[in-house]
Design an enzyme around this catalytic site. Structure first.
Site, PDB file in Angstrom:
ATOM      1  N   TRP A  10      37.779  10.674  84.005  1.00  0.00           N
ATOM      2  CA  TRP A  10      36.007   9.817  82.829  1.00  0.00           C
ATOM      3  C   TRP A  10      35.485   9.792  84.187  1.00  0.00           C
ATOM      4  O   TRP A  10      34.185   9.739  83.123  1.00  0.00           O
ATOM      5  CB  TRP A  10      36.906   8.580  82.575  1.00  0.00           C
ATOM      6  CG  TRP A  10      37.709   9.011  81.222  1.00  0.00           C
ATOM      7  CD1 TRP A  10      38.074  10.032  80.290  1.00  0.00           C
ATOM      8  CD2 TRP A  10      38.525   7.992  80.503  1.00  0.00           C
ATOM      9  NE1 TRP A  10      38.833   9.901  79.626  1.00  0.00           N
ATOM     10  CE2 TRP A  10      38.979   8.871  79.367  1.00  0.00           C
ATOM     11  CE3 TRP A  10      38.176   6.293  80.391  1.00  0.00           C
ATOM     12  CZ2 TRP A  10      39.352   7.802  78.298  1.00  0.00           C
ATOM     13  CZ3 TRP A  10      39.021   5.978  79.324  1.00  0.00           C
ATOM     14  CH2 TRP A  10      39.486   6.493  78.175  1.00  0.00           C
ATOM     15  N   HIS A  95      38.045  14.897  95.473  1.00  0.00           N
ATOM     16  CA  HIS A  95      37.280  15.090  93.974  1.00  0.00           C
ATOM     17  C   HIS A  95      35.406  15.023  95.385  1.00  0.00           C
ATOM     18  O   HIS A  95      35.383  14.490  95.610  1.00  0.00           O
ATOM     19  CB  HIS A  95      36.695  13.651  92.893  1.00  0.00           C
ATOM     20  CG  HIS A  95      36.306  14.865  91.805  1.00  0.00           C
ATOM     21  ND1 HIS A  95      34.791  14.521  91.797  1.00  0.00           N
ATOM     22  CD2 HIS A  95      36.797  15.363  90.806  1.00  0.00           C
ATOM     23  CE1 HIS A  95      34.697  15.551  89.953  1.00  0.00           C
ATOM     24  NE2 HIS A  95      35.329  15.835  90.209  1.00  0.00           N
ATOM     25  N   GLU A 167      38.339  23.042  91.811  1.00  0.00           N
ATOM     26  CA  GLU A 167      37.368  22.526  91.094  1.00  0.00           C
ATOM     27  C   GLU A 167      36.250  23.025  92.135  1.00  0.00           C
ATOM     28  O   GLU A 167      35.230  22.375  93.288  1.00  0.00           O
ATOM     29  CB  GLU A 167      37.290  21.326  91.291  1.00  0.00           C
ATOM     30  CG  GLU A 167      38.135  20.593  90.408  1.00  0.00           C
ATOM     31  CD  GLU A 167      38.046  19.700  89.574  1.00  0.00           C
ATOM     32  OE1 GLU A 167      38.164  19.222  88.241  1.00  0.00           O
ATOM     33  OE2 GLU A 167      36.826  18.456  90.831  1.00  0.00           O
ATOM     34  N   GLY A 173      30.116  19.802  85.873  1.00  0.00           N
ATOM     35  CA  GLY A 173      29.052  19.263  84.971  1.00  0.00           C
ATOM     36  C   GLY A 173      27.630  19.981  84.563  1.00  0.00           C
ATOM     37  O   GLY A 173      27.427  19.723  84.154  1.00  0.00           O
ATOM     38  N   SER A 213      33.592  22.209  84.230  1.00  0.00           N
ATOM     39  CA  SER A 213      33.109  22.376  82.761  1.00  0.00           C
ATOM     40  C   SER A 213      33.931  23.317  81.853  1.00  0.00           C
ATOM     41  O   SER A 213      33.811  24.500  80.814  1.00  0.00           O
ATOM     42  CB  SER A 213      32.230  24.058  82.523  1.00  0.00           C
ATOM     43  OG  SER A 213      30.558  22.757  83.846  1.00  0.00           O
ATOM     44  N   GLY A 235      33.669  16.120  81.708  1.00  0.00           N
ATOM     45  CA  GLY A 235      32.714  15.473  80.075  1.00  0.00           C
ATOM     46  C   GLY A 235      33.278  15.480  79.645  1.00  0.00           C
ATOM     47  O   GLY A 235      33.240  14.706  78.427  1.00  0.00           O
TER      48      GLY A 235
HETATM   49  P1  13P Z   1      33.605  18.219  83.593  1.00  0.00           P
HETATM   50  O1  13P Z   1      34.873  18.656  83.296  1.00  0.00           O
HETATM   51  O2  13P Z   1      32.106  17.534  83.252  1.00  0.00           O
HETATM   52  O3  13P Z   1      32.697  19.871  84.535  1.00  0.00           O
HETATM   53  O4  13P Z   1      34.242  17.865  84.948  1.00  0.00           O
HETATM   54  C1  13P Z   1      34.784  18.401  85.627  1.00  0.00           C
HETATM   55  C2  13P Z   1      35.607  17.227  86.871  1.00  0.00           C
HETATM   56  O5  13P Z   1      34.503  17.315  88.375  1.00  0.00           O
HETATM   57  C3  13P Z   1      36.479  16.986  86.249  1.00  0.00           C
HETATM   58  O6  13P Z   1      36.777  16.055  87.856  1.00  0.00           O
END
Ligand code: 13P
Length: 249
Positions: A10, A95, A167, A173, A213, A235
């Site tokens: 979140w 992260h 990631e 994002g 994303s 998101g």
């Molecule tokens: P989004 O799904 O908003 O791109 O974020 C990915 C994320 O950083 C999950 O840890």
């Protein structure tokens, strides 16, 4: 067989009351999902409300970070034993936003990962390259360095208990998801690093999630990749309908 993990991160969104309302809404939508482990990682202050609302459901609660010492004069920090006492079973480590804004390094990722494992939390350890690193052809170097410094120093027993999240920073994002093929390439590369260091069985057993994303409309294509074992969702995890759709891909 690797059981997929669908985890929501979140980030800095939602109050305790909003967290409880979210979980009450989500729980019936995913109650029949036994194909995946379902995890929600709210901000620290929401954890007690989230744990309470998730009790008796198939949803596990995790934190977004931790400190590696158990207690002490470390203003603002939260330890693994505290997270366990609050009802967490999972914790995100390393992260890219922590690396970018809060000075997280591969070294601190290693310390936090072992601290989580010492308390039987499952760390979801994040790796991934930045845009300029991808464009400079450095993706594999970056992943290899993150693996060597943050992960390869774990014992085989410790390594068997972690989950990795790939990631790519440029996909977070931005709405710019890695194509299933790009994700698959990175996941395959990570699995080969694991194989070289920890052996075939560890490589086959390790769950590698994709994050960046992920949405209800692209999860299916991602999950069709054989080396991809779930998702870390930002998101789209903030809305119970869209997160449930991702869980029930
Ligand atoms: P989004 O799904 O908003 O791109 O974020 C990915 C994320 O950083 C999950 O840890």
């Amino acid at each position: 067989m690797r059981k997929p993990v669908i985890a929501g991160n979140w980030k800095m969104y939602k109050t305790p009351a909003e967290a409880a309302a979210f979980l009450r809404d989500l729980a019936p939508r995913v109650a029949a999902a036994s194909h995946a482990e379902i995890v929600v990682c709210p901000p620290f202050v929401d954890i007690p409300a989230a744990v309470d609302a998730a009790r008796g459901t198939n949803i596990g609660i995790g934190a977004q970070d931790l400190f590696w010492l158990k207690e002490g004069a470390y203003t603002g920090e939260v330890s693994a034993p505290m997270l366990v006492a609050a009802g967490c079973r999972w914790v995100i480590v390393g992260h890219s936003e922590r690396r970018q804004y809060f000075g997280e390094t591969d070294e601190s990722v290693f310390k936090k990962t072992t601290a989580a494992l010492d308390e039987a939390l499952t760390p979801i350890v994040c790796v991934g390259e930045r845009l300029e690193e991808r464009e400079g052809g450095m993706t594999e170097n970056v992943l290899a360095t993150q693996f060597a410094t943050g992960l390869s120093r774990l014992s085989p027993e410790q390594f068997a208990r972690i989950v990795i999240a790939y990631e790519p920073v440029w996909a977070i994002g931005t709405g710019r998801t890695a194509t299933p093929e790009i994700a698959a390439e990175a996941h395959h590369f990570l699995r080969e690093l694991i194989r070289a260091h920890f052996g075939d069985a560890a490589s086959e057993a390790c769950r590698i999630l994709y994050g960046g994303s992920v949405k209800a409309d692209n999860i299916k294509g991602l999950m069709a990749q054989p080396d991809l074992d779930g998702a870390l969702v930002g998101g789209a995890s903030l809305d119970p309908v869209s997160f449930a759709a991702i869980v029930n891909f």
